[in-house]
Design a protein around this motif. Structure first.
Motif: not given
Length: 366
Positions: A148-157, A159-164, A172-180
């Motif tokens: 899984v790759n993440y958009d750094k700017a989205y999470f920085a803006d 102030k949410i830690a990206p998933p690891q 819940p904080e990553y609901k509706n964020l992933l496309v696979a």
């Protein structure tokens, strides 16, 4: 793997379903006599591969000059399509060497007996964890991680830690964020499914996907659509106004976002969730019935030579498998090191792949 070079204009390509047949590389050279025999010796060696094979012209030319062979590359669509054609022509292959079968398809290739055993010169320099066939019917050439790759700017803006990790993705904080990608139609989609099988086992992966579905995962047919249209962090996704800041792609995708940006940024705009990865390894093998067996052996040796292994990362965006091959600075600076990727034994994949994909489709897509 089917890994992984079509990103030379956007990022890595891995979507399945391509069946185009093309040929490139040098043509036939004049035949030489073989020792005292009057029988002609072919100076052309043919490599059958998926569409993502690539090598710097100068590196290939050096091999041709040193070996006396001219290399012809026969590209045959994605890895699955290319392998199917070799199985159909078993014993009368279209070339001398096949490159591009990965660990998700390896048992199928070996069970169909399309390769002649050959212990390549330089095999001792290959890291032992990549040598999956002790009979040397295939030789490891490269590895890569589906992650899984993440958009750094989205999470920085926000102030949410990206998933690891995989566990993070169902929070819940990553609901509706992933496309696979669809595991039935896409190489990275299948790899991501296998990551969950490796992590949660045959008993737990379905429950995980039920939770991931409830958490709003979006499924699209292939990598191109997921990465270059739906993912907000890629150059293509930004142009397409993608709104998903998480995507199933590759650990080598961030370096590519830097390489093809104008001007190149000091830092990659995307990151890698290293606890979500599945390790792919690609192999090459001498085809049974090869017309130029000697040339085929020389070509397999070349694929694990230091020259080819160090050329490969920026040509196919995969990692070398030999101990002494150095990664380019682009990879060491912007790439992700995956210490503990998920793996599944090739024979286990071969035994269960169809039923896993069928169950996944019923659970997630339908």
């Amino acid at each position: 793997m089917s890994t992984t070079k079509k990103i030379a204009g956007a990022a890595l390509a891995a979507a399945l379903g391509v069946t185009t047949l093309s040929a490139c590389g040098g043509g036939d050279a004049k035949d030489k006599t073989a020792g005292a025999s009057d029988a002609p010796k072919s100076t052309t060696v043919t490599l059958v591969s998926h569409d993502s094979f690539n090598v710097t012209d100068a590196v290939l030319k050096e091999f041709e000059q040193q070996s006396g062979y001219t290399v012809k590359v026969l590209k045959s669509g994605d890895a699955g399509a290319a392998l199917n054609q070799e199985i159909l022509t078993k014993g009368s292959p279209r070339g001398d060497v096949f490159f591009g079968v990965d660990n998700t398809l390896l048992s199928r290739a070996l069970d169909n007996g399309i390769f002649t055993p050959y212990e390549a010169k330089g095999l001792a320099d290959v890291k032992p964890e990549y040598v999956l066939d002790k009979e040397h019917r295939v030789t490891p050439v490269d590895s890569g991680d589906i992650c899984v790759n993440y958009d750094k700017a989205y999470f920085a803006d926000r102030k949410i830690a990206p998933p690891q990790t995989l566990d993070d993705l169902i929070k819940p904080e990553y609901k509706n964020l992933l496309v696979a990608e669809n595991a039935a139609t896409s190489s990275p989609g299948l790899g991501f499914l296998l990551a969950t099988v490796g992590k949660y086992g045959d008993e737990g992966w379905k429950d995980y996907w039920s939770k991931l579905k409830d958490n709003g995962v979006e499924i699209v047919d292939g990598w191109e659509q997921a990465y270059n249209e739906r993912f907000s962090g890629s150059a293509g996704g930004k142009k397409a106004k993608g709104d998903r800041p998480l995507v199933v792609s590759y650990a080598s995708s961030p370096p590519v976002e830097v390489l093809y940006a104008e001007p190149q940024p000091a830092e990659a705009p995307t990151g890698v969730a290293t606890g979500t990865c599945f390790r792919q390894t690609e192999f090459a093998g001498l085809l049974k019935g090869a017309k130029n067996e000697a040339g085929g052996k020389a070509l397999v040796d070349f694929l694990i030579s230091k020259k080819f292994q160090e050329d490969m990362p920026l040509q196919m965006f995969v990692n070398p498998v030999t101990k002494d091959a150095a990664l380019p600075e682009l990879f060491t600076k912007h790439g992700a090191v995956v210490e503990k990727p998920e793996t599944v034994a090739p024979e286990t994949i071969a035994k269960n792949r169809e039923q896993w994909v069928k169950a996944w489709t019923s659970l997630v897509v339908k």
